[in-house]
Scaffold this motif. Structure first.
Motif, short mmCIF file in Angstrom:
data_model
loop_
_atom_site.label_atom_id
_atom_site.label_comp_id
_atom_site.label_asym_id
_atom_site.label_seq_id
_atom_site.Cartn_x
_atom_site.Cartn_y
_atom_site.Cartn_z
N ALA A 41 -1.48 12.03 -3.29
CA ALA A 41 -0.82 10.72 -3.24
C ALA A 41 0.39 10.68 -4.15
O ALA A 41 1.41 10.07 -3.81
CB ALA A 41 -1.81 9.62 -3.62
N LEU A 42 0.30 11.34 -5.30
CA LEU A 42 1.40 11.30 -6.26
C LEU A 42 2.45 12.37 -6.02
O LEU A 42 3.63 12.17 -6.30
CB LEU A 42 0.84 11.41 -7.68
N SER A 43 2.03 13.52 -5.48
CA SER A 43 2.98 14.61 -5.30
C SER A 43 3.67 14.57 -3.93
O SER A 43 4.87 14.80 -3.82
CB SER A 43 2.30 15.97 -5.48
N GLN A 45 3.81 11.89 -1.92
CA GLN A 45 4.38 10.55 -1.70
C GLN A 45 4.28 10.11 -0.24
O GLN A 45 5.29 9.88 0.42
CB GLN A 45 5.83 10.51 -2.18
N ASP A 47 3.48 7.63 3.03
CA ASP A 47 3.87 6.24 3.29
C ASP A 47 2.69 5.29 3.19
O ASP A 47 2.88 4.08 3.01
CB ASP A 47 4.51 6.13 4.68
N THR A 70 0.90 4.29 -11.11
CA THR A 70 2.27 4.78 -11.03
C THR A 70 2.92 4.60 -9.67
O THR A 70 4.09 4.97 -9.50
CB THR A 70 2.32 6.29 -11.39
N SER A 71 2.19 4.08 -8.69
CA SER A 71 2.73 4.01 -7.33
C SER A 71 2.33 2.70 -6.64
O SER A 71 1.22 2.20 -6.85
CB SER A 71 2.21 5.19 -6.50
N VAL A 73 2.36 2.64 -3.28
CA VAL A 73 2.08 3.06 -1.91
C VAL A 73 0.99 2.19 -1.31
O VAL A 73 0.00 1.87 -1.97
CB VAL A 73 1.66 4.55 -1.87
#
Length: 230
Positions: A41-43, A45, A47, A70-71, A73
């Motif tokens: 999810a973090l690397s 990215q 939708d 941090t996201s 999404v």
């Protein structure tokens, strides 16, 4: 081509969801554990993330919390937990939709499209609006800036803020807000609005315990507390 990350430990169910998403034109990434889900999810990215709560290593709730740290999404929960309290807890984590097993794969795809649509359509391509000298909403860029700092908000939080800011001072009931933020395809509970508002306040208020932007109206709902700048 939007990319969807499916975090699900049951291989048959994971493959089923992947098949329906790919058939509908999505690019799909998969993870069988919570740790791999957070990493992807973090690397990568994606939708949108489809997230099972019952994972073998860490809970889906922990995954959601780590991603949300941090996201922004969009996250759609996919779980067997059907109690209202479970749904409310999910929304408190900042997720955008909640689908209960057993489920229709086609309905899941429609919900994914609905969440992405809410996060991808600006109502006015030229609208940059400022409020109270503190808050700036840029619909073309889909950004929210408070005191000069951009704040990442989820699609649901974005739509709630847009609805409230459209008519400062107007009191919106929870039912009105959930319909504006989620659309008719959402079957859920009005109480989920409180969870989304709580999360939104953490991001845009100087002191969430004493909000100045999104105000609670006892017995009524919520209203926008700032005036639009001239």
């Amino acid at each position: 081509m939007p990319t969807v990350l499916v975090v699900e430990d049951e291989p048959k169910l994971r493959d089923l969801v992947r098949s329906y998403l790919e058939r509908d034109g999505f690019s799909v990434l998969t993870a069988a554990t919570g740790a791999d889900g957070v990493q992807l999810a973090l690397s990568a990215q994606p939708d949108l993330v489809i997230l099972d709560l019952g994972l073998p290593d860490i809970s889906g709730e922990t995954v959601a919390q780590e991603v949300r740290a941090t996201s922004a999404v969009p996250i759609v929960i996919l779980t067997a937990r059907a109690e209202e309290s479970d749904r409310i807890h999910g929304f408190e984590l900042g997720v955008d939709d909640y689908v209960v097993k057993p489920f229709s794969p086609r309905e899941l795809v429609l919900r994914v499209r609905a969440v992405l649509r809410r996060g991808g359509e600006a109502t006015d391509d030229d609208a940059v609006r400022a409020y109270g000298g503190r808050l700036v909403i840029d619909e073309a860029q889909r950004t929210v800036m408070v005191d000069g700092v951009v704040r990442a908000v989820t699609p649901t939080e974005w739509n709630l803020l847009l609805a409230l800011a459209a008519q400062p001072g107007r009191v919106y009931s929870r039912a009105e807000l959930i319909n504006r933020a989620r659309g008719h395809e959402f079957e859920g509970y009005e109480r989920s609005v409180d969870s989304h508002i709580k999360n939104l306040r953490r991001k845009i208020e100087t002191d969430p315990a004493r909000p100045e932007i999104v105000l609670t109206v006892i017995g009524g709902g919520y209203r926008f507390g700032l005036s639009r700048d001239a």
